[in-house]
Design an enzyme around this catalytic site. Structure first.
Site, mmCIF file in Angstrom:
data_model
loop_
_atom_site.group_PDB
_atom_site.id
_atom_site.type_symbol
_atom_site.label_atom_id
_atom_site.label_comp_id
_atom_site.label_asym_id
_atom_site.label_seq_id
_atom_site.Cartn_x
_atom_site.Cartn_y
_atom_site.Cartn_z
ATOM 1 N N GLY A 1 45.573 32.667 43.549
ATOM 2 C CA GLY A 1 44.816 33.284 44.642
ATOM 3 C C GLY A 1 45.428 32.947 45.986
ATOM 4 O O GLY A 1 46.626 32.714 46.107
ATOM 5 N N ILE A 2 44.545 32.888 46.989
ATOM 6 C CA ILE A 2 45.020 32.659 48.347
ATOM 7 C C ILE A 2 44.403 31.380 48.898
ATOM 8 O O ILE A 2 43.349 30.965 48.432
ATOM 9 C CB ILE A 2 44.649 33.860 49.237
ATOM 10 C CG1 ILE A 2 45.280 33.732 50.611
ATOM 11 C CG2 ILE A 2 43.149 34.020 49.394
ATOM 12 C CD1 ILE A 2 46.000 34.950 51.003
ATOM 13 N N GLY A 3 45.072 30.768 49.850
ATOM 14 C CA GLY A 3 44.497 29.588 50.495
ATOM 15 C C GLY A 3 45.335 28.344 50.243
ATOM 16 O O GLY A 3 46.416 28.404 49.664
ATOM 17 N N ALA A 4 44.792 27.198 50.694
ATOM 18 C CA ALA A 4 45.567 25.963 50.705
ATOM 19 C C ALA A 4 45.943 25.517 49.286
ATOM 20 O O ALA A 4 47.074 25.076 49.055
ATOM 21 C CB ALA A 4 44.764 24.876 51.408
ATOM 22 N N GLU B 1 46.635 39.131 40.743
ATOM 23 C CA GLU B 1 45.879 40.055 41.593
ATOM 24 C C GLU B 1 46.585 40.226 42.943
ATOM 25 O O GLU B 1 46.802 41.319 43.416
ATOM 26 C CB GLU B 1 44.500 39.437 41.776
ATOM 27 C CG GLU B 1 43.654 40.049 42.825
ATOM 28 C CD GLU B 1 42.295 39.345 42.806
ATOM 29 O OE1 GLU B 1 41.782 39.066 41.720
ATOM 30 O OE2 GLU B 1 41.761 39.078 43.892
#
Ligand code: COA
Length: 432
Positions: free
Chosen positions: A214-217, A237
């Site tokens: 996914g996205i983020g840290a 995704e």
């Protein structure tokens, strides 16, 4: 008719195009970095013409002005995902939220949520009259195919991505030329906690695995920890800048993928201009609609699929809450369960829920019981690995008592006494 003639005939201004949208229908906006900012701004400026126009989308990287206070007479936002731009509107009841798996949205557009209009953004047409949906193919393609009225912003800054991203000029009812930079998502700052989690996840990844992130840290930290691996594949995704680093380092080659060998497959992209330039006209990267990329029956055709996602809370049974803080909707399922299930069905597949052991204020994310009102995103029957900076717990096949013990072992040390105390109520004969 020649597509060039069609293009000229349908070319108009944003102000004129949005006048064709009826006062009360349902409008889908191109997703995330694919949102057509010039068209949305014109629609908001034309708000006096609308009376409860329903605006549907998932992630917004724009201003979401239609969801601001004072817009209720003109617009009603129906969120299929809740992000920072739309949380307040959903919390205050000025917007609705519709729970749904990401891969189901194209189907919803032809059943429960038929579209009166779609506002999308595309690259300029190629010599055959095909525009690319660029950074967001996901449900945006289904919106173009199904909406009664399609208004497209043609933006030369939109990369031309490969795969299933193309729409022909003949499908666009109105065309608005507007060159503007796409929204960018800077990389997250990575601290010691994120790097520790990233390294623990990376230790679960084997050479030749196919990844979803996914996205983020935390996903960024995982990507940064994969530099020593070989021949990784991507069926995800979304992809972000960290994937570009791994391609350039020779780590991501996709050479051992069982589905789409030699290709990075995704349904949308979010990152910086570096990522958008990387995917432009690049046959290594193929974007397809989300009802293909996120369909668990497609995901499972990738052997050794490893999905890595994050959450808000995990209870001692392994129920994962990823979209609510108590009853407050702060996010949505997105593709989390699509990939958890696809990974479970993939030969050699694994799914990982990775999170810091504590949230803001030092409160434990591992809890005896989920907060009242929290939604279960990944069920205890679906959950596989849970990873924090303190360790790894593999829950599949464990009893409830074994799960509790394993999860307490990776909780923040300060939280463990209270969790053990709660176990004396949950398990009358103790944990042993
Ligand atoms: N208790 C109270 N608040 C909590 C909390 C907890 N246990 N865990 C997180 N929060 C709060 C944070 O403080 C933050 O609030 P703020 O914005 O006011 O600071 C907010 O919830 C978001 O948490 P954060 O840690 O910043 O989120 P993140 O960027 O690491 O993302 C999820 C975590 C769970 C929101 C995100 O992974 C997600 O949306 N997952 C579901 C969708 C998904 O997995 N998609 C798959 C692939 S894209």
């Amino acid at each position: 008719m020649d597509w060039r003639a069609q293009y000229r005939e349908r070319l108009t201004t944003a102000q004129e195009a949005v006048k064709l949208i009826g006062p009360r229908g349902r409008v889908a906006l191109g997703h995330a970095a694919g949102e057509p900012a010039a068209l949305v701004a014109a629609m908001v400026a034309n708000r006096a013409a609308y009376a409860g126009l329903e605006i549907v989308h998932m992630v917004s990287l724009g201003r979401a002005a239609y969801a601001q206070g004072g817009m209720e007479g003109s617009f009603r936002h129906n969120a299929l995902f809740v992000g920072p731009r739309t949380r307040e509107a959903v919390r205050e009841g000025r917007a609705d939220f519709t729970p749904c798996f990401f891969h189901e949205i194209p189907e919803l557009f032809s059943t429960a949520l038929p579209l009166d209009a779609a506002l999308v953004q595309v690259s300029p047409p190629d010599r055959h009259g095909f525009c690319s949906l660029g950074v967001s193919v996901d449900y945006t393609k289904a919106a173009v195919e199904g909406a009664k009225l399609v208004i497209a912003q043609v933006n030369p800054r939109m990369p031309r991505t490969m795969g299933g991203s193309f729409v022909h000029v003949s499908r666009l009812d109105r065309i608005v030329e507007a060159s503007e930079e796409l929204p960018e998502l800077p990389r997250s700052a990575l601290g010691d906690v994120e790097m520790a989690i990233g390294e623990r996840c990376a230790a679960l990844v084997r050479d030749g695995d196919c990844l979803q992130l996914g996205i983020g840290a935390i996903p960024d930290a995982v990507l940064a920890s994969l530099k020593g691996k070989r021949d990784l594949g991507i069926h995800s995704e979304m992809i972000s800048d960290g994937v570009v680093d791994l391609v350039e380092a020779g780590v991501v080659t996709c050479s051992r993928k069982s589905l789409h060998p030699g290709k990075i497959v995704a349904t949308f992209l979010m990152g910086t201009r570096r990522l958008y330039d990387f995917v432009d006209d690049n046959p290594l990267v193929e974007l397809y609609p989300v009802d293909y990329v996120n369909d668990p029956a497609v995901i499972m055709r990738n052997d050794n699929l490893v999905s890595i996602n994050s959450c808000v809370q995990v209870d001692l049974a392994g129920q994962v809450a990823s979209e609510t803080v108590g009853p407050a909707q702060i996010s949505a399922v997105g593709g989390q369960v699509d990939f958890v299930r696809g990974a479970a069905m993939s030969r050699g597949g694994r799914s990982i829920i990775a999170m810091s052991a504590t949230a803001k204020g030092g409160i434990s994310k591992i809890v005896a019981r989920l907060d009242e009102g929290a939604a279960v995103t990944t069920s205890r029957n679906d959950v596989d690995y849970v990873v924090t900076e303190h360790g790894v717990a593999r829950l599949k096949g464990l009893t409830l008592r074994q799960r509790a013990r394993a999860l307490i072992g990776i909780a923040a040390p300060e939280a463990r006494p209270a969790l053990l105390e709660a176990c004396s109520r949950l398990f009358p004969r103790g944990l042993d």
